[in-house]
Design an enzyme around this catalytic site. Structure first.
Site, PDB file in Angstrom:
ATOM      1  N   HIS A 196       6.366  -8.186 -30.249  1.00 23.38           N
ATOM      2  CA  HIS A 196       7.819  -8.034 -30.255  1.00 23.38           C
ATOM      3  C   HIS A 196       8.313  -7.982 -31.695  1.00 23.38           C
ATOM      4  O   HIS A 196       7.889  -8.772 -32.538  1.00 23.38           O
ATOM      5  CB  HIS A 196       8.482  -9.215 -29.535  1.00 23.38           C
ATOM      6  CG  HIS A 196       8.310  -9.194 -28.057  1.00 23.38           C
ATOM      7  ND1 HIS A 196       9.367  -9.288 -27.184  1.00 23.38           N
ATOM      8  CD2 HIS A 196       7.208  -9.072 -27.288  1.00 23.38           C
ATOM      9  CE1 HIS A 196       8.921  -9.240 -25.937  1.00 23.38           C
ATOM     10  NE2 HIS A 196       7.602  -9.121 -25.987  1.00 23.38           N
ATOM     11  N   ASP A 215      19.022  -6.859 -31.260  1.00 22.31           N
ATOM     12  CA  ASP A 215      17.941  -7.724 -30.785  1.00 22.31           C
ATOM     13  C   ASP A 215      17.615  -8.764 -31.846  1.00 22.31           C
ATOM     14  O   ASP A 215      17.870  -8.559 -33.043  1.00 22.31           O
ATOM     15  CB  ASP A 215      16.685  -6.903 -30.462  1.00 22.31           C
ATOM     16  CG  ASP A 215      15.631  -7.747 -29.770  1.00 22.31           C
ATOM     17  OD1 ASP A 215      15.951  -8.377 -28.741  1.00 22.31           O
ATOM     18  OD2 ASP A 215      14.481  -7.801 -30.259  1.00 22.31           O
ATOM     19  N   GLU A 228      14.568 -12.024 -32.941  1.00 21.80           N
ATOM     20  CA  GLU A 228      13.386 -12.839 -32.687  1.00 21.80           C
ATOM     21  C   GLU A 228      13.729 -14.244 -33.151  1.00 21.80           C
ATOM     22  O   GLU A 228      14.522 -14.426 -34.100  1.00 21.80           O
ATOM     23  CB  GLU A 228      12.162 -12.306 -33.429  1.00 21.80           C
ATOM     24  CG  GLU A 228      11.717 -10.919 -32.985  1.00 21.80           C
ATOM     25  CD  GLU A 228      11.302 -10.831 -31.531  1.00 21.80           C
ATOM     26  OE1 GLU A 228      10.902 -11.887 -30.968  1.00 21.80           O
ATOM     27  OE2 GLU A 228      11.376  -9.736 -30.955  1.00 21.80           O
ATOM     28  N   HIS A 278       5.927 -12.855 -31.333  1.00 21.70           N
ATOM     29  CA  HIS A 278       6.437 -12.010 -32.427  1.00 21.70           C
ATOM     30  C   HIS A 278       5.489 -11.868 -33.616  1.00 21.70           C
ATOM     31  O   HIS A 278       5.615 -10.933 -34.401  1.00 21.70           O
ATOM     32  CB  HIS A 278       7.813 -12.488 -32.903  1.00 21.70           C
ATOM     33  CG  HIS A 278       7.884 -13.934 -33.313  1.00 21.70           C
ATOM     34  ND1 HIS A 278       7.184 -14.450 -34.377  1.00 21.70           N
ATOM     35  CD2 HIS A 278       8.618 -14.968 -32.807  1.00 21.70           C
ATOM     36  CE1 HIS A 278       7.466 -15.728 -34.523  1.00 21.70           C
ATOM     37  NE2 HIS A 278       8.327 -16.087 -33.577  1.00 21.70           N
ATOM     38  N   ASP A 292      12.289  -3.224 -31.059  1.00 18.58           N
ATOM     39  CA  ASP A 292      12.834  -3.436 -29.714  1.00 18.58           C
ATOM     40  C   ASP A 292      14.240  -2.859 -29.587  1.00 18.58           C
ATOM     41  O   ASP A 292      14.610  -2.327 -28.539  1.00 18.58           O
ATOM     42  CB  ASP A 292      12.840  -4.923 -29.366  1.00 18.58           C
ATOM     43  CG  ASP A 292      11.439  -5.450 -29.055  1.00 18.58           C
ATOM     44  OD1 ASP A 292      10.486  -4.652 -29.124  1.00 18.58           O
ATOM     45  OD2 ASP A 292      11.304  -6.647 -28.763  1.00 18.58           O
TER      46      ASP A 292
END
EC number: 2.7.7.7
Length: 239
Positions: free
Chosen positions: A153, A8, A10, A58, A158
């Site tokens: 997030h 994942d 950001e 985030h 995640d």
């Protein structure tokens, strides 16, 4: 050995082509569907500010990222970690697009040249749960994965949640794969795969009593349907 990386990112915004950059990478390693603890977590200096909407998602401030390494400084570490693995990503097009843009900026080939394959859990979820919400939060709720710690997030959190979601979504796929002993000193597991073609399954015929009881139930159903039961058309097929 099956090596999977749940991955994942950001980012500063939603468009890599418009100049947005990766600010965080989180990755969780699984070998033969078991967590190894060898995870990857990096914050990156994107050399630009995050959009306000992205900041609300985030919560990673521009100031926090100023002293973090740039992608070019960690690219070898990232590629070495991902090499040869199956990448598991939720909405893979987004993360792969950003990763490929970062690789392009440092003169490296696209990520699909590095990894074995990419699995998109969003596409999997849409096939398994058509017409339902299939965000990571929705899947956590549906599959009883505890996401109570996810107020913002974060790439590593995640990835950890998605790993649990993926295990639950694919549970049963490897039901016929068994450990043949404990882990050795290298942390590997010997696995035995059972070839079902070696078995001859017995065919158990119904007894006269069972056939009679079954016929009785069919007659009752046919009577209730006024003699219109469709299976009667197939009882005596024309040769």
């Amino acid at each position: 050995m099956s090596r999977q990386i749940v991955f994942d990112t950001e980012t500063t915004g939603l468009s890599a082509e418009a100049g947005d950059r990766i600010i965080e990478i989180g990755a969780v390693e699984m070998v033969n569907r078991k967590f190894t603890g060898r995870n990857l977590h990096l914050y990156l200096n994107p050399e630009r500010d995050s959009h306000e909407d992205a900041l609300r998602v985030h919560g990673i401030s521009n100031e926090f990222l100023k002293d973090k390494p740039k992608f070019a400084e960690v690219v070898d570490e990232v590629l070495d970690y991902l090499a040869g693995a199956e990448l598991i990503i939720h909405n893979a097009a987004f993360d792969v697009g950003f990763l490929n843009k970062e690789l392009q900026l440092v003169g490296r080939p696209g990520i699909r040249n590095i990894v074995a394959s990419v699995t998109d859990t969003l596409l999997m979820a849409k096939e398994m749960f058509p017409g339902k919400r299939n965000s990571l939060d929705a899947l956590c709720d549906r599959l009883e994965v505890d996401n109570s710690g996810r107020t913002l997030h974060g790439a590593l959190l995640d990835a950890e949640l998605l790993a649990d979601v993926y295990i639950n979504m694919t549970r049963g796929q490897d039901a016929l794969i068994m450990d043949a002993g404990s882990d050795d000193s290298n942390g590997t597991v010997e696995v035995i795969r059972i070839d079902l073609s070696q078995f001859t399954l017995p065919v158990l015929m119904a007894t006269e009593q069972e056939v009679s009881a079954h016929d009785g139930v069919l007659k009752q159903l046919d009577k209730s349907a006024g003699g219109a039961a469709i299976w009667r058309k197939f009882e005596n097929p024309v040769a």
